[in-house]
Design an enzyme around this catalytic site. Structure first.
Site, PDB file in Angstrom:
ATOM      1  N   ASN A   1      40.817  44.155  32.597  1.00 20.98           N
ATOM      2  CA  ASN A   1      39.775  44.675  31.710  1.00 20.98           C
ATOM      3  C   ASN A   1      39.624  46.189  31.802  1.00 20.98           C
ATOM      4  O   ASN A   1      39.177  46.827  30.862  1.00 20.98           O
ATOM      5  CB  ASN A   1      38.437  43.983  31.994  1.00 20.98           C
ATOM      6  CG  ASN A   1      38.402  42.596  31.381  1.00 20.98           C
ATOM      7  OD1 ASN A   1      38.953  42.385  30.296  1.00 20.98           O
ATOM      8  ND2 ASN A   1      37.784  41.641  32.060  1.00 20.98           N
TER       9      ASN A   1
ATOM     10  N   HIS B   1      41.160  35.430  39.051  1.00 19.77           N
ATOM     11  CA  HIS B   1      40.781  35.668  37.657  1.00 19.77           C
ATOM     12  C   HIS B   1      41.865  35.139  36.725  1.00 19.77           C
ATOM     13  O   HIS B   1      42.877  35.804  36.477  1.00 19.77           O
ATOM     14  CB  HIS B   1      40.538  37.173  37.457  1.00 19.77           C
ATOM     15  CG  HIS B   1      40.078  37.537  36.085  1.00 19.77           C
ATOM     16  ND1 HIS B   1      40.273  38.782  35.538  1.00 19.77           N
ATOM     17  CD2 HIS B   1      39.415  36.825  35.144  1.00 19.77           C
ATOM     18  CE1 HIS B   1      39.766  38.807  34.326  1.00 19.77           C
ATOM     19  NE2 HIS B   1      39.248  37.636  34.058  1.00 19.77           N
TER      20      HIS B   1
ATOM     21  N   SER C   1      35.007  37.452  35.689  1.00 22.91           N
ATOM     22  CA  SER C   1      35.821  38.444  34.985  1.00 22.91           C
ATOM     23  C   SER C   1      35.295  39.848  35.208  1.00 22.91           C
ATOM     24  O   SER C   1      35.949  40.809  34.809  1.00 22.91           O
ATOM     25  CB  SER C   1      35.900  38.114  33.496  1.00 22.91           C
ATOM     26  OG  SER C   1      34.644  37.817  32.984  1.00 22.91           O
TER      27      SER C   1
ATOM     28  N   GLU D   1      44.840  37.416  38.163  1.00 19.58           N
ATOM     29  CA  GLU D   1      44.519  38.579  39.000  1.00 19.58           C
ATOM     30  C   GLU D   1      43.913  38.018  40.284  1.00 19.58           C
ATOM     31  O   GLU D   1      42.906  37.305  40.225  1.00 19.58           O
ATOM     32  CB  GLU D   1      43.484  39.474  38.325  1.00 19.58           C
ATOM     33  CG  GLU D   1      44.015  40.329  37.203  1.00 19.58           C
ATOM     34  CD  GLU D   1      42.986  41.360  36.746  1.00 19.58           C
ATOM     35  OE1 GLU D   1      43.280  42.556  36.803  1.00 19.58           O
ATOM     36  OE2 GLU D   1      41.883  40.979  36.308  1.00 19.58           O
TER      37      GLU D   1
HETATM   38  P1  NAI Z   1      31.352  28.238  29.925  1.00 13.99           P
HETATM   39  O1  NAI Z   1      29.983  28.583  29.468  1.00 13.99           O
HETATM   40  O2  NAI Z   1      32.336  27.682  28.946  1.00 13.99           O
HETATM   41  O3  NAI Z   1      31.270  27.223  31.166  1.00 13.99           O
HETATM   42  C1  NAI Z   1      30.409  27.382  32.253  1.00 13.99           C
HETATM   43  C2  NAI Z   1      30.052  25.992  32.780  1.00 13.99           C
HETATM   44  O4  NAI Z   1      29.396  26.149  34.042  1.00 13.99           O
HETATM   45  C3  NAI Z   1      29.096  25.206  31.876  1.00 13.99           C
HETATM   46  O5  NAI Z   1      29.654  23.939  31.600  1.00 13.99           O
HETATM   47  C4  NAI Z   1      27.814  25.078  32.723  1.00 13.99           C
HETATM   48  O6  NAI Z   1      27.153  23.840  32.532  1.00 13.99           O
HETATM   49  C5  NAI Z   1      28.364  25.181  34.125  1.00 13.99           C
HETATM   50  N1  NAI Z   1      27.398  25.646  35.132  1.00 13.99           N
HETATM   51  C6  NAI Z   1      26.467  26.611  35.012  1.00 13.99           C
HETATM   52  N2  NAI Z   1      25.780  26.754  36.175  1.00 13.99           N
HETATM   53  C7  NAI Z   1      26.313  25.862  37.045  1.00 13.99           C
HETATM   54  C8  NAI Z   1      26.048  25.527  38.418  1.00 13.99           C
HETATM   55  N3  NAI Z   1      25.107  26.152  39.096  1.00 13.99           N
HETATM   56  N4  NAI Z   1      26.799  24.552  39.003  1.00 13.99           N
HETATM   57  C9  NAI Z   1      27.762  23.912  38.310  1.00 13.99           C
HETATM   58  N5  NAI Z   1      28.036  24.177  37.014  1.00 13.99           N
HETATM   59  C10 NAI Z   1      27.338  25.143  36.396  1.00 13.99           C
HETATM   60  O7  NAI Z   1      31.924  29.596  30.587  1.00 13.99           O
HETATM   61  P2  NAI Z   1      33.446  30.100  30.715  1.00 13.99           P
HETATM   62  O8  NAI Z   1      33.821  30.870  29.518  1.00 13.99           O
HETATM   63  O9  NAI Z   1      34.291  28.959  31.166  1.00 13.99           O
HETATM   64  O10 NAI Z   1      33.309  31.173  31.910  1.00 13.99           O
HETATM   65  C11 NAI Z   1      33.147  30.782  33.248  1.00 13.99           C
HETATM   66  C12 NAI Z   1      33.522  31.952  34.151  1.00 13.99           C
HETATM   67  O11 NAI Z   1      34.857  32.367  33.888  1.00 13.99           O
HETATM   68  C13 NAI Z   1      32.646  33.201  34.001  1.00 13.99           C
HETATM   69  O12 NAI Z   1      32.472  33.805  35.248  1.00 13.99           O
HETATM   70  C14 NAI Z   1      33.506  34.087  33.075  1.00 13.99           C
HETATM   71  O13 NAI Z   1      33.224  35.455  33.220  1.00 13.99           O
HETATM   72  C15 NAI Z   1      34.899  33.765  33.593  1.00 13.99           C
HETATM   73  N6  NAI Z   1      35.989  34.026  32.654  1.00 13.99           N
HETATM   74  C16 NAI Z   1      35.872  33.692  31.333  1.00 13.99           C
HETATM   75  C17 NAI Z   1      36.916  33.949  30.453  1.00 13.99           C
HETATM   76  C18 NAI Z   1      36.807  33.570  29.012  1.00 13.99           C
HETATM   77  O14 NAI Z   1      37.640  34.021  28.210  1.00 13.99           O
HETATM   78  N7  NAI Z   1      35.857  32.743  28.618  1.00 13.99           N
HETATM   79  C19 NAI Z   1      38.170  34.582  30.901  1.00 13.99           C
HETATM   80  C20 NAI Z   1      38.221  34.809  32.341  1.00 13.99           C
HETATM   81  C21 NAI Z   1      37.152  34.561  33.160  1.00 13.99           C
END
Ligand code: NAI
Length: 283
Positions: free
Chosen positions: A190, A140, A119, A152
Site C-alpha cells: 500500500n 497480509h 492491511s 506480505e
Molecule cells: P469482512 O467484513 O468481509 O469480514 C470480517 C468478518 O469478521 C465478519 O464476518 C465479521 O462478522 C467477523 N468478525 C468481526 N469481529 C469479530 C470477532 N471479534 N471475532 C470473530 N469474528 C469477527 O472483512 P474483510 O474484507 O475480510 O477484512 C478482514 C481483514 O482483512 C481486515 O483487517 C482488512 O483490513 C484485511 N484485508 C482486507 C482486504 C480486502 O481487500 N478486503 C485485503 C487485505 C487485507
C-alpha cells in the site's frame, strides 16, 4: 516449529479465502466468526469455489470432499485451543483486534503463533497487547486470496526469527510468495500503490486528463493490467482514503496528503464499484 492446525478468525471476504487455501494445502482449519450467518456464508463461499474447480476439472470430486473434510467451524475462540497458528481476519479496527489478541493470548498454548491479516494497522502495537510479542506477526494476503500469489510477511519490532521462518515456510506451502516487510505504515504494497492512485486522482482534479485517459496511459504505457482509477473504484474509495490517512499520519509527510477530490467523492458516498459510482458508473 511446524504448523498443522490453523484457526482463522473472521469468515468474511478474506478469512474464507485464507481458510480455503490452508485447507487445500493440507492444514486442518477451524474457521471462527462471532456471527453465525457470516460463518455459514464463508463456508458456502468455500464450497462454491471448490465446486467450480471440480466443474472446470482442476480438481476431482474426491479432492473436494477431502479438502472440505479439513474444515471445522465455531463461534467460540476457545474451541481453537489446539491450534499451532491463528490467522486473524476481522474488522480493521485496532480496539477490536487488540481485544481479540488479548483473549487469544490467554487461551492459546504459549507456543502458538498469532498472525494478523491487517492491511494497515501496526503489528508492533497489536503484539504489545499480548505477553508473546515475539510470536506475533503480520500475514497480509491479497484479495481474492485463492487467486493472488503475494503474502506480505510483516515483522513487528519484537517478532522472533523463529516465528518469521515458520510463517515464511508455511506461506510457501500455501503456494504463495512471501515477501519480508518491516512494520511501517502501509507496509510495502500500500505504500507504493496508494500514492500512485492518489496521484492519478490529483491528475483528474487538476484537469491533466480524464479518468479514462489516465487509465489508458497506465495500461498501454506501463503495461498495468488495470488503470489506477479503475483499481481505486474496485478497492473502494473509502478504503483508499483510509489508507492515505494512515500514511499521512504515520509519516507526518505532506507527500501523502489525500487528494481533496478523493475526500469529496467519499463524502458524496461515491465509493466506487460497491455503490455503483466512483470515477466510473456501474449499472
Ligand atoms: P469482512 O467484513 O468481509 O469480514 C470480517 C468478518 O469478521 C465478519 O464476518 C465479521 O462478522 C467477523 N468478525 C468481526 N469481529 C469479530 C470477532 N471479534 N471475532 C470473530 N469474528 C469477527 O472483512 P474483510 O474484507 O475480510 O477484512 C478482514 C481483514 O482483512 C481486515 O483487517 C482488512 O483490513 C484485511 N484485508 C482486507 C482486504 C480486502 O481487500 N478486503 C485485503 C487485505 C487485507
Amino acid at each position: 516449529m511446524t504448523v498443522k492446525n490453523v484457526m482463522v478468525i473472521g469468515a468474511g471476504q478474506m478469512g474464507a479465502g485464507i481458510a480455503q487455501v490452508c485447507m487445500q494445502a493440507g492444514y486442518e482449519v477451524l474457521l471462527n466468526d462471532v456471527n453465525q450467518d457470516a460463518l455459514q456464508n464463508g463456508v458456502n463461499k468455500i464450497e462454491k469455489l471448490l465446486q467450480r474447480a471440480v466443474d472446470k476439472e482442476r480438481i476431482t470430486e474426491a479432492d473436494k470432499s477431502k479438502t472440505l473434510g479439513r474444515l471445522k467451524t465455531s463461534t467460540q475462540i476457545k474451541d481453537g485451543g489446539h491450534c499451532d497458528l491463528v490467522i486473524e481476519a476481522i474488522v480493521e479496527n485496532m480496539d477490536v483486534k487488540t481485544k481479540v489478541f488479548r483473549q487469544l493470548d490467554e487461551i492459546m498454548p504459549e507456543q502458538t503463533i498469532l498472525a494478523s491479516n491487517t492491511s494497515s494497522l501496526p503489528i508492533t502495537e497489536i503484539a504489545a497487547a499480548t505477553n508473546r510479542p515475539e510470536k506475533v506477526i503480520g500475514m497480509h494476503f491479497m484479495n481474492p486470496v485463492p487467486v493472488m500469489k503475494l503474502v506480505e510477511v510483516i515483522r513487528g519490532l519484537q517478532t522472533s526469527d523463529e516465528t518469521y521462518e515458520t510463517i515464511e515456510t508455511m506461506t510457501k506451502e500455501l503456494q504463495k510468495a512471501p515477501v519480508e516487510v518491516a512494520d511501517f505504515p502501509g507496509f510495502a504494497a500500500n505504500r507504493v500503490l496508494m500514492p500512485m492512485i492518489n496521484e492519478a486522482i490529483f491528475a483528474v482534479y487538476e484537469g491533466v486528463a480524464t479518468p479514462e485517459d489516465i487509465d489508458t496511459v497506465m495500461k498501454l504505457g506501463m503495461n498495468h493490467p488495470m488503470g489506477p482509477l479503475t483499481l481505486a473504484d474496485f478497492i473502494g474509495l473509502d478504503t483508499c482514503l483510509y489508507i492515505m490517512e494512515v500514511l499521512y499520519e504515520g509519516f507526518s509527510d505532506s507527500k501523502y496528503r489525500p487528494c481533496p477530490l478523493l475526500r469529496k467523492y467519499v463524502k458524496a458516498g461515491w465509493l466506487g464499484k460497491k455503490t455503483g459510482r466512483g470515477f466510473y458508473q456501474y449499472h
